[in-house]
Motif scaffolding. Structure first.
Motif, PDB file in Angstrom:
ATOM      1  N   GLU A  69      -1.144   3.967  -0.054  1.00  0.00           N
ATOM      2  CA  GLU A  69      -1.790   2.944   0.770  1.00  0.00           C
ATOM      3  C   GLU A  69      -0.816   2.426   1.825  1.00  0.00           C
ATOM      4  OE1 GLU A  69      -4.918   2.413   0.689  1.00  0.00           O
ATOM      5  OE2 GLU A  69      -5.432   3.359  -1.220  1.00  0.00           O
ATOM      6  N   ILE A  70      -1.364   1.800   2.868  1.00  0.00           N
ATOM      7  CA  ILE A  70      -0.572   1.323   3.994  1.00  0.00           C
ATOM      8  C   ILE A  70      -0.146  -0.121   3.758  1.00  0.00           C
ATOM      9  CG2 ILE A  70      -0.524   0.967   6.490  1.00  0.00           C
ATOM     10  CD1 ILE A  70      -2.897   2.996   6.609  1.00  0.00           C
ATOM     11  N   TRP A  71       1.120  -0.393   4.015  1.00  0.00           N
ATOM     12  CA  TRP A  71       1.670  -1.740   3.939  1.00  0.00           C
ATOM     13  C   TRP A  71       2.083  -2.177   5.338  1.00  0.00           C
ATOM     14  CZ3 TRP A  71       3.491  -4.688  -0.592  1.00  0.00           C
ATOM     15  CH2 TRP A  71       2.928  -4.207  -1.788  1.00  0.00           C
ATOM     16  N   LEU A  72       2.161  -3.482   5.522  1.00  0.00           N
ATOM     17  CA  LEU A  72       2.482  -4.035   6.835  1.00  0.00           C
ATOM     18  C   LEU A  72       3.588  -5.073   6.718  1.00  0.00           C
ATOM     19  CD1 LEU A  72       1.552  -3.914   9.826  1.00  0.00           C
ATOM     20  CD2 LEU A  72       0.165  -5.933   9.343  1.00  0.00           C
ATOM     21  N   ALA A  73       4.555  -4.977   7.616  1.00  0.00           N
ATOM     22  CA  ALA A  73       5.636  -5.966   7.694  1.00  0.00           C
ATOM     23  C   ALA A  73       5.566  -6.642   9.061  1.00  0.00           C
ATOM     24  CB  ALA A  73       6.993  -5.305   7.492  1.00  0.00           C
ATOM     25  N   LYS A  74       5.318  -7.944   9.042  1.00  0.00           N
ATOM     26  CA  LYS A  74       5.336  -8.734  10.280  1.00  0.00           C
ATOM     27  C   LYS A  74       6.686  -9.428  10.382  1.00  0.00           C
ATOM     28  CE  LYS A  74       0.349  -9.686  10.389  1.00  0.00           C
ATOM     29  NZ  LYS A  74      -0.696 -10.734  10.490  1.00  0.00           N
ATOM     30  N   ALA A  75       7.150  -9.643  11.584  1.00  0.00           N
ATOM     31  CA  ALA A  75       8.464 -10.247  11.809  1.00  0.00           C
ATOM     32  C   ALA A  75       8.581 -11.572  11.069  1.00  0.00           C
ATOM     33  CB  ALA A  75       8.695 -10.452  13.302  1.00  0.00           C
ATOM     34  N   PHE A  80       3.153  -6.840   3.070  1.00  0.00           N
ATOM     35  CA  PHE A  80       1.981  -6.943   2.202  1.00  0.00           C
ATOM     36  C   PHE A  80       1.144  -5.677   2.338  1.00  0.00           C
ATOM     37  CE2 PHE A  80       0.774  -8.684   6.289  1.00  0.00           C
ATOM     38  CZ  PHE A  80      -0.496  -8.150   6.522  1.00  0.00           C
ATOM     39  N   GLN A  81       0.320  -5.412   1.311  1.00  0.00           N
ATOM     40  CA  GLN A  81      -0.537  -4.231   1.325  1.00  0.00           C
ATOM     41  C   GLN A  81      -1.714  -4.475   2.258  1.00  0.00           C
ATOM     42  OE1 GLN A  81      -1.472  -2.602  -2.528  1.00  0.00           O
ATOM     43  NE2 GLN A  81      -3.244  -1.458  -1.747  1.00  0.00           N
ATOM     44  N   LEU A  82      -1.933  -3.534   3.190  1.00  0.00           N
ATOM     45  CA  LEU A  82      -2.964  -3.695   4.202  1.00  0.00           C
ATOM     46  C   LEU A  82      -4.261  -2.987   3.844  1.00  0.00           C
ATOM     47  CD1 LEU A  82      -3.511  -4.807   7.105  1.00  0.00           C
ATOM     48  CD2 LEU A  82      -2.765  -2.583   7.964  1.00  0.00           C
ATOM     49  N   THR A  83      -4.180  -1.785   3.245  1.00  0.00           N
ATOM     50  CA  THR A  83      -5.388  -1.015   2.948  1.00  0.00           C
ATOM     51  C   THR A  83      -5.558  -0.831   1.448  1.00  0.00           C
ATOM     52  OG1 THR A  83      -4.251   1.129   3.056  1.00  0.00           O
ATOM     53  CG2 THR A  83      -5.152   0.244   5.104  1.00  0.00           C
ATOM     54  N   ARG A  84      -6.812  -0.609   1.048  1.00  0.00           N
ATOM     55  CA  ARG A  84      -7.136  -0.319  -0.356  1.00  0.00           C
ATOM     56  C   ARG A  84      -8.326   0.635  -0.381  1.00  0.00           C
ATOM     57  NH1 ARG A  84      -4.897  -5.338  -0.503  1.00  0.00           N
ATOM     58  NH2 ARG A  84      -3.572  -5.839  -2.289  1.00  0.00           N
ATOM     59  N   THR A  85      -8.024   1.915  -0.498  1.00  0.00           N
ATOM     60  CA  THR A  85      -9.071   2.917  -0.637  1.00  0.00           C
ATOM     61  C   THR A  85      -9.263   3.159  -2.126  1.00  0.00           C
ATOM     62  OG1 THR A  85      -8.536   3.935   1.489  1.00  0.00           O
ATOM     63  CG2 THR A  85      -9.764   5.280  -0.091  1.00  0.00           C
ATOM     64  N   ALA A  86     -10.440   2.814  -2.636  1.00  0.00           N
ATOM     65  CA  ALA A  86     -10.654   2.715  -4.085  1.00  0.00           C
ATOM     66  C   ALA A  86     -10.343   3.999  -4.841  1.00  0.00           C
ATOM     67  CB  ALA A  86     -12.093   2.272  -4.350  1.00  0.00           C
ATOM     68  N   LYS A  87     -10.858   5.138  -4.400  1.00  0.00           N
ATOM     69  CA  LYS A  87     -10.704   6.369  -5.168  1.00  0.00           C
ATOM     70  C   LYS A  87      -9.935   7.441  -4.407  1.00  0.00           C
ATOM     71  CE  LYS A  87     -14.966   5.626  -7.796  1.00  0.00           C
ATOM     72  NZ  LYS A  87     -16.287   6.180  -8.168  1.00  0.00           N
ATOM     73  N   GLY A  88      -9.160   7.022  -3.437  1.00  0.00           N
ATOM     74  CA  GLY A  88      -8.382   7.971  -2.651  1.00  0.00           C
ATOM     75  C   GLY A  88      -7.212   7.266  -2.006  1.00  0.00           C
ATOM     76  N   SER A  89      -6.657   7.879  -0.995  1.00  0.00           N
ATOM     77  CA  SER A  89      -5.502   7.329  -0.303  1.00  0.00           C
ATOM     78  C   SER A  89      -5.844   6.996   1.138  1.00  0.00           C
ATOM     79  CB  SER A  89      -4.339   8.329  -0.331  1.00  0.00           C
ATOM     80  OG  SER A  89      -3.875   8.533  -1.648  1.00  0.00           O
ATOM     81  N   ARG A 120      -5.269  -8.378  12.861  1.00  0.00           N
ATOM     82  CA  ARG A 120      -5.574  -9.784  12.555  1.00  0.00           C
ATOM     83  C   ARG A 120      -6.168  -9.958  11.164  1.00  0.00           C
ATOM     84  NH1 ARG A 120      -8.497 -10.033  18.315  1.00  0.00           N
ATOM     85  NH2 ARG A 120      -9.475  -8.295  17.245  1.00  0.00           N
ATOM     86  N   GLY A 121      -6.481  -8.835  10.517  1.00  0.00           N
ATOM     87  CA  GLY A 121      -7.010  -8.908   9.160  1.00  0.00           C
ATOM     88  C   GLY A 121      -8.454  -8.454   9.088  1.00  0.00           C
ATOM     89  N   GLY A 122      -9.024  -8.559   7.893  1.00  0.00           N
ATOM     90  CA  GLY A 122     -10.388  -8.119   7.681  1.00  0.00           C
ATOM     91  C   GLY A 122     -10.452  -6.693   7.166  1.00  0.00           C
ATOM     92  N   GLU A 123     -11.672  -6.231   6.892  1.00  0.00           N
ATOM     93  CA  GLU A 123     -11.869  -4.891   6.368  1.00  0.00           C
ATOM     94  C   GLU A 123     -11.722  -3.843   7.474  1.00  0.00           C
ATOM     95  OE1 GLU A 123     -12.407  -3.735   3.309  1.00  0.00           O
ATOM     96  OE2 GLU A 123     -12.184  -5.735   2.451  1.00  0.00           O
ATOM     97  N   ALA A 124     -11.333  -2.652   7.068  1.00  0.00           N
ATOM     98  CA  ALA A 124     -11.267  -1.537   8.020  1.00  0.00           C
ATOM     99  C   ALA A 124     -12.678  -1.105   8.379  1.00  0.00           C
ATOM    100  CB  ALA A 124     -10.505  -0.378   7.400  1.00  0.00           C
ATOM    101  N   GLN A 125     -12.863  -0.685   9.624  1.00  0.00           N
ATOM    102  CA  GLN A 125     -14.173  -0.200  10.044  1.00  0.00           C
ATOM    103  C   GLN A 125     -14.120   1.306  10.283  1.00  0.00           C
ATOM    104  OE1 GLN A 125     -14.297  -2.765  13.674  1.00  0.00           O
ATOM    105  NE2 GLN A 125     -14.690  -0.851  14.784  1.00  0.00           N
ATOM    106  N   LYS A 126     -15.179   1.977   9.867  1.00  0.00           N
ATOM    107  CA  LYS A 126     -15.246   3.423  10.061  1.00  0.00           C
ATOM    108  C   LYS A 126     -15.471   3.713  11.539  1.00  0.00           C
ATOM    109  CE  LYS A 126     -17.706   5.994   7.191  1.00  0.00           C
ATOM    110  NZ  LYS A 126     -18.870   6.680   6.590  1.00  0.00           N
ATOM    111  N   VAL A 127     -14.708   4.667  12.073  1.00  0.00           N
ATOM    112  CA  VAL A 127     -14.862   5.005  13.486  1.00  0.00           C
ATOM    113  C   VAL A 127     -15.333   6.439  13.683  1.00  0.00           C
ATOM    114  CG1 VAL A 127     -13.170   3.314  14.228  1.00  0.00           C
ATOM    115  CG2 VAL A 127     -12.425   5.638  13.736  1.00  0.00           C
ATOM    116  N   SER A 128     -15.516   7.184  12.602  1.00  0.00           N
ATOM    117  CA  SER A 128     -16.035   8.553  12.734  1.00  0.00           C
ATOM    118  C   SER A 128     -17.012   8.841  11.610  1.00  0.00           C
ATOM    119  CB  SER A 128     -14.895   9.575  12.711  1.00  0.00           C
ATOM    120  OG  SER A 128     -14.361   9.707  11.399  1.00  0.00           O
TER     121      SER A 128
END
Length: 570
Positions: A69-75, A80-89, A120-128
């Protein structure tokens, strides 16, 4: 008694108590715990330099898989963990040019698609919503489009055949050709679930449906497959790699084509006899840096990869970095020049290459092994991964001016109470006089006056490399063996990466022979030091290391036991 005296007395008592406490006792982790140590992947700094994205991979024992999963570091903030794909990566993340979005690949609804998540946060949106297998993808320089390679999924004929006969393929004859595609990116795209989508019974036509952008074909052919691409900074051109088919050895004849993004016309551009691959555009979009293998295709497996610059206007091409004796992994080309990372023995450093003067210099060499370097848009800041002999992989930030390095993560704390390996680099002379290095792992309570059983572990490749590390494992439960009172030797035999082209050539037409000399001479070296019990020795390896181990079963009686892992044998 005065207040000052009372305070000093209390402080003295506290110090005495702290000094009297026993040091934290180290414990031996289980092999499962070693396999569960989280991995850290590619550190990517945002174009504005404010954020760093990286991945963390954990072991999912219940589902028998690894989850990344993807983590994010702000200055100035804790990562913190940014993404959570339930049954995959969630993988292959890329910053949008305005640093507002992170594009990544994930399988969240029975198919692998592209998603974008706002910084800025929130859920990821599918783009394809694509019926195909997405390979490489990238933002357009203006952030309004996304290009990607894709191979088609199974068609009806494939599914019918599998249903009737089971899954099979004719070796080297059945494959899917990848093409190059593009689609628009709309950050305000509505979610397809916002409106009902149903079919009229008379025409079966879907109505009231919100559709995601349809990809457009840029390049598609039955005569070649597209394996990668690089978009020019001005957005006007795309250099793409093409080869006859996706089979393992077809890269020998790969070429580079040029696509005009205005006319959508493409033409073959760089067509040397060996494999050619686009690496990076110059910041002014007037020149392409590409890598090329040797014209001698047989030698391409072990010679250094060469770098060339090719002017867009058709001017003369120029080889750069030709005096550097190792493979160069280019990470950026900006106004200051070309930057690359490369092995130098068991250290990995960041270099600067001046493409005009063809001169290189070390920019950063500490921490010990630097990987995954990412530059922000103006080239003034970098993010990178690094590790060392007593350190897990950590994320770092640095400013190019003065090279001020800041460690962002503290992943090594995960093993703070473990018994780890005490590893060091040693060297010896092989049978033919070649100097060989290797990693010697010792237990925490190592006694130089004692003779230890020896286990030899041989890496694969052959262009792999063994390095010092705290959590030695590599398929085998090495920490457990160290704790039981064994020494472990990992030889960097001839052919290993990091020691230059001549060293890699030493096992040409010499596989299993010269590298076996390197293993046995390493054992002899330790025996001469008087630190091993030569009646208690074992040997093992994986892939090429398995092949060498297999060779030793019939050419040596030095070992009590040998294990062959995924090695070629007869």
């Amino acid at each position: 008694m005065s207040t000052t005296i009372k305070t000093l007395s209390c402080l003295s008592l506290i110090c005495f108590c702290l000094l009297s406490l026993p040091a934290q006792e180290k414990r031996l982790p289980s092999f499962e715990e070693v396999l569960s140590v989280k991995g850290t992947g590619f550190a990517s700094i945002s174009p504005n330099g404010q954020y760093i994205a990286y991945s963390r991979t954990k072991t999912d024992w219940q589902n028998n898989r690894y989850d990344s999963e993807i983590w994010l570091a702000k200055a100035g903030e804790e990562p913190f963990q940014l993404t959570r794909t339930a049954k995959g990566s969630s993988s292959s993340y890329l910053w949008s040019p305005d640093s507002k979005w992170l594009l990544f690949r994930a399988n969240r609804d029975e198919s692998t698609q592209l998603y974008a998540i706002s910084i800025r946060g929130g859920e990821a949106q599918k783009v394809s919503q694509i019926e195909g297998n997405i390979g490489q993808f990238d933002w357009s320089p203006d952030g309004t489009q996304i290009a990607f390679t894709m191979s088609p999924k199974e068609d009806k004929a494939d599914k019918d055949r599998k249903k009737r006969f089971g899954g099979y393929a004719v070796d080297d004859q059945e494959y899917k050709m990848s093409g190059l595609y593009i689609m628009d990116f709309d950050p305000n795209q509505a979610d397809p679930a916002d409106l009902p989508c149903y079919e009229k019974t008379d025409s079966l036509k879907k109505i009231n449906c919100i559709q995601l952008p349809e990809p457009q074909v840029l390049v598609k052919s039955d005569s070649f497959t597209v394996t990668g691409f690089s978009w020019s900074p001005d957005g006007k051109y795309m250099a793409y790699d093409k080869q006859d088919d996706p089979l393992r050895n077809s890269w020998f004849s790969a070429d580079i084509a040029l696509l005009d993004m205005t006319t959508k016309e493409s033409k073959d551009w760089i067509t040397n006899s060996g494999g050619d691959f686009a690496v990076e555009w110059s910041p002014d979009s007037k020149m392409l840096l590409y890598s090329a293998s040797a014209d001698d295709l047989e030698a391409a497996y072990y010679t250094n990869t060469r770098l060339f610059t090719a002017p867009l206007d058709g001017g003369p091409q120029k080889e750069v970095g030709k005096t550097f004796d190792e493979n160069m992994n280019v990470v950026d080309w900006n106004e200051k020049g070309i930057y690359f990372v490369a092995w130098q023995k068991t250290k990995r450093k960041l270099y600067h290459l001046d493409p005009v003067k063809d001169q290189f210099k070390v920019v950063l060499e500490s921490p010990e092994r630097i990987n995954s370097v990412s530059f922000n848009k103006d080239g003034q800041q970098i993010a990178f991964l690094a590790n060392g002999g007593e350190q897990l992989t950590e994320v770092y930030r640095a400013t190019m001016s003065g090279m001020k390095v800041q460690q962002i993560t503290e992943h090594t704390q995960e093993i703070a109470d473990w018994k780890t390996s005490k590893s060091e680099m040693i060297s010896w002379k092989s049978k033919d006089g070649a100097t060989i290095e290797g990693v010697l792992h010792k237990p925490q309570n190592y006694d130089p006056n004692k003779k230890y059983p020896l286990l030899v572990i041989i890496h694969g490749g052959p262009t792999g490399i063994s390095t010092t590390k705290p959590t030695a494992s590599y398929v085998y439960p090495m920490l457990q063996w160290l704790d039981k009172g064994a020494l472990i030797l990992e030889p960097n035999y001839r052919g290993s990466a990091g020691y230059g082209q001549d060293f890699r050539e030493l096992n040409v037409r010499n596989l299993g022979v010269g590298d076996a000399w390197d293993v046995l001479s390493g054992v002899d070296y330790l025996a001469e030091k008087g630190i091993i019990d030569t009646d208690k020795m074992g040997c093992m390896g994986w892939s090429q290391g398995g092949y060498i181990s297999a060779f030793l079963t019939t050419t040596s009686k030095r070992f009590k036991a040998i294990s062959v892992g995924a090695g070629i044998s007869n």
